[in-house]
Design a protein around this motif. Structure first.
Motif, mmCIF file in Angstrom:
data_model
loop_
_atom_site.group_PDB
_atom_site.id
_atom_site.type_symbol
_atom_site.label_atom_id
_atom_site.label_comp_id
_atom_site.label_asym_id
_atom_site.label_seq_id
_atom_site.Cartn_x
_atom_site.Cartn_y
_atom_site.Cartn_z
ATOM 1 N N THR A 72 76.766 67.455 28.208
ATOM 2 C CA THR A 72 76.494 68.008 27.195
ATOM 3 C C THR A 72 76.253 66.589 26.152
ATOM 4 O OG1 THR A 72 78.003 69.884 27.365
ATOM 5 C CG2 THR A 72 76.901 69.629 25.146
ATOM 6 N N THR A 73 75.020 66.796 25.528
ATOM 7 C CA THR A 73 74.853 65.770 24.538
ATOM 8 C C THR A 73 75.456 66.040 23.398
ATOM 9 O OG1 THR A 73 72.738 66.624 23.806
ATOM 10 C CG2 THR A 73 72.314 65.420 25.597
ATOM 11 N N ARG A 74 75.627 64.992 22.547
ATOM 12 C CA ARG A 74 76.030 65.004 21.017
ATOM 13 C C ARG A 74 75.184 66.123 20.152
ATOM 14 N NH1 ARG A 74 74.228 61.565 17.027
ATOM 15 N NH2 ARG A 74 72.050 60.556 17.727
ATOM 16 N N GLN A 75 73.965 66.501 20.780
ATOM 17 C CA GLN A 75 73.237 67.510 20.041
ATOM 18 C C GLN A 75 73.588 68.716 20.446
ATOM 19 O OE1 GLN A 75 71.789 64.636 21.270
ATOM 20 N NE2 GLN A 75 71.234 63.351 19.583
ATOM 21 N N GLY A 76 74.292 68.945 21.608
ATOM 22 C CA GLY A 76 74.545 70.296 22.155
ATOM 23 C C GLY A 76 73.792 70.813 23.235
ATOM 24 N N GLN A 77 72.737 69.866 23.588
ATOM 25 C CA GLN A 77 71.888 70.175 24.888
ATOM 26 C C GLN A 77 72.714 70.062 26.049
ATOM 27 O OE1 GLN A 77 69.292 66.980 23.765
ATOM 28 N NE2 GLN A 77 67.711 68.487 24.111
ATOM 29 N N PHE A 78 72.666 71.094 27.041
ATOM 30 C CA PHE A 78 73.432 71.069 28.280
ATOM 31 C C PHE A 78 72.519 71.053 29.401
ATOM 32 C CE2 PHE A 78 75.393 73.683 31.794
ATOM 33 C CZ PHE A 78 76.537 72.865 31.698
ATOM 34 N N PHE A 79 73.130 70.062 30.270
ATOM 35 C CA PHE A 79 72.032 69.803 31.510
ATOM 36 C C PHE A 79 73.046 69.981 32.767
ATOM 37 C CE2 PHE A 79 70.210 67.327 28.040
ATOM 38 C CZ PHE A 79 68.831 67.306 28.365
ATOM 39 N N ARG A 80 72.091 70.177 33.750
ATOM 40 C CA ARG A 80 72.920 70.484 35.091
ATOM 41 C C ARG A 80 71.654 69.659 36.057
ATOM 42 N NH1 ARG A 80 72.558 75.598 32.907
ATOM 43 N NH2 ARG A 80 74.344 76.475 32.522
ATOM 44 N N LEU A 81 72.501 68.784 36.758
ATOM 45 C CA LEU A 81 71.706 68.091 37.774
ATOM 46 C C LEU A 81 72.166 67.896 39.235
ATOM 47 C CD1 LEU A 81 70.922 64.989 35.545
ATOM 48 C CD2 LEU A 81 69.532 66.847 35.732
ATOM 49 N N GLU A 82 71.180 67.646 39.975
ATOM 50 C CA GLU A 82 71.797 67.517 41.275
ATOM 51 C C GLU A 82 70.925 66.464 42.103
ATOM 52 O OE1 GLU A 82 72.550 70.201 45.527
ATOM 53 O OE2 GLU A 82 71.690 71.229 43.541
ATOM 54 N N GLY A 83 71.678 65.497 42.923
ATOM 55 C CA GLY A 83 71.090 64.694 43.741
ATOM 56 C C GLY A 83 71.669 63.918 44.479
ATOM 57 N N SER A 84 71.180 62.669 44.887
ATOM 58 C CA SER A 84 71.926 61.922 46.010
ATOM 59 C C SER A 84 72.741 60.855 45.223
ATOM 60 C CB SER A 84 70.849 61.047 46.746
ATOM 61 O OG SER A 84 70.291 60.214 46.078
ATOM 62 N N LEU A 85 73.691 60.665 45.993
ATOM 63 C CA LEU A 85 74.767 59.458 45.630
ATOM 64 C C LEU A 85 74.886 58.456 46.779
ATOM 65 C CD1 LEU A 85 77.484 58.828 43.932
ATOM 66 C CD2 LEU A 85 78.653 60.327 45.594
ATOM 67 N N GLY A 86 74.966 57.258 46.285
ATOM 68 C CA GLY A 86 74.969 56.014 47.394
ATOM 69 C C GLY A 86 75.752 55.034 46.779
ATOM 70 N N GLN A 87 76.439 54.037 47.556
ATOM 71 C CA GLN A 87 77.180 53.144 47.014
ATOM 72 C C GLN A 87 76.091 51.980 46.947
ATOM 73 O OE1 GLN A 87 80.642 51.892 49.342
ATOM 74 N NE2 GLN A 87 80.941 50.164 47.957
ATOM 75 N N SER A 88 76.060 51.209 45.733
ATOM 76 C CA SER A 88 75.186 50.218 45.373
ATOM 77 C C SER A 88 75.815 48.839 45.450
ATOM 78 C CB SER A 88 74.772 50.721 43.933
ATOM 79 O OG SER A 88 73.949 49.354 43.232
ATOM 80 N N PRO A 89 75.056 47.868 45.921
ATOM 81 C CA PRO A 89 75.659 46.599 45.976
ATOM 82 C C PRO A 89 75.884 45.896 44.681
ATOM 83 C CG PRO A 89 73.490 46.502 46.673
ATOM 84 C CD PRO A 89 73.698 47.857 46.390
ATOM 85 N N GLU A 90 76.779 45.127 44.484
ATOM 86 C CA GLU A 90 77.018 44.393 43.256
ATOM 87 C C GLU A 90 75.673 43.566 42.771
ATOM 88 O OE1 GLU A 90 79.656 44.360 41.227
ATOM 89 O OE2 GLU A 90 80.467 45.633 42.317
ATOM 90 N N LEU A 91 75.367 43.298 41.571
ATOM 91 C CA LEU A 91 74.325 42.669 41.461
ATOM 92 C C LEU A 91 74.579 41.186 40.977
ATOM 93 C CD1 LEU A 91 72.768 44.883 38.437
ATOM 94 C CD2 LEU A 91 71.932 44.718 40.676
#
Length: 107
Positions: A88-107
């Protein structure tokens, strides 16, 4: 919570299509650095304290509140590489998201 977050000290990329972010969990297990790397909110970043709970297996509920008051809850399955995000954003907008998750190497 007395146990350390099992993924402390690691970075992960979540890709929801319209929004991609990097979540880096500090090695002390107390803070999370996030950066939105693509999408309409690209460039937004911050460091927050987070809480987590194991839901079973390698699935965790992870929640935090950002400096502007936005709230975020992830349900991340680290084994299956899937992430659900509810925020939920500070303006009150509500979002639902679904996607991939993967380990990321250090930069």
């Amino acid at each position: 919570m007395t146990d350390a977050f099992p993924h402390a000290g690691k970075r992960f990329e979540v890709d929801y299509g319209e929004l991609v972010a990097i979540n880096a969990y500090s090695s002390d297990g107390n803070t999370l650095n996030y950066e939105i790397t693509s999408g309409p909110m690209a460039g937004v970043s911050g460091t927050v304290e987070y809480q987590w709970r194991r839901l079973g297996g390698e699935t965790y509920a992870i929640s935090w509140q950002e400096a502007d008051g936005s709230t975020v809850v992830h349900v991340d399955d680290f084994q299956a590489g899937r992430s659900l995000s509810f925020f939920t954003t500070r303006q009150g907008q509500f979002f639902r998201l679904e996607g991939s998750l993967g380990q990321s190497p250090e930069l």
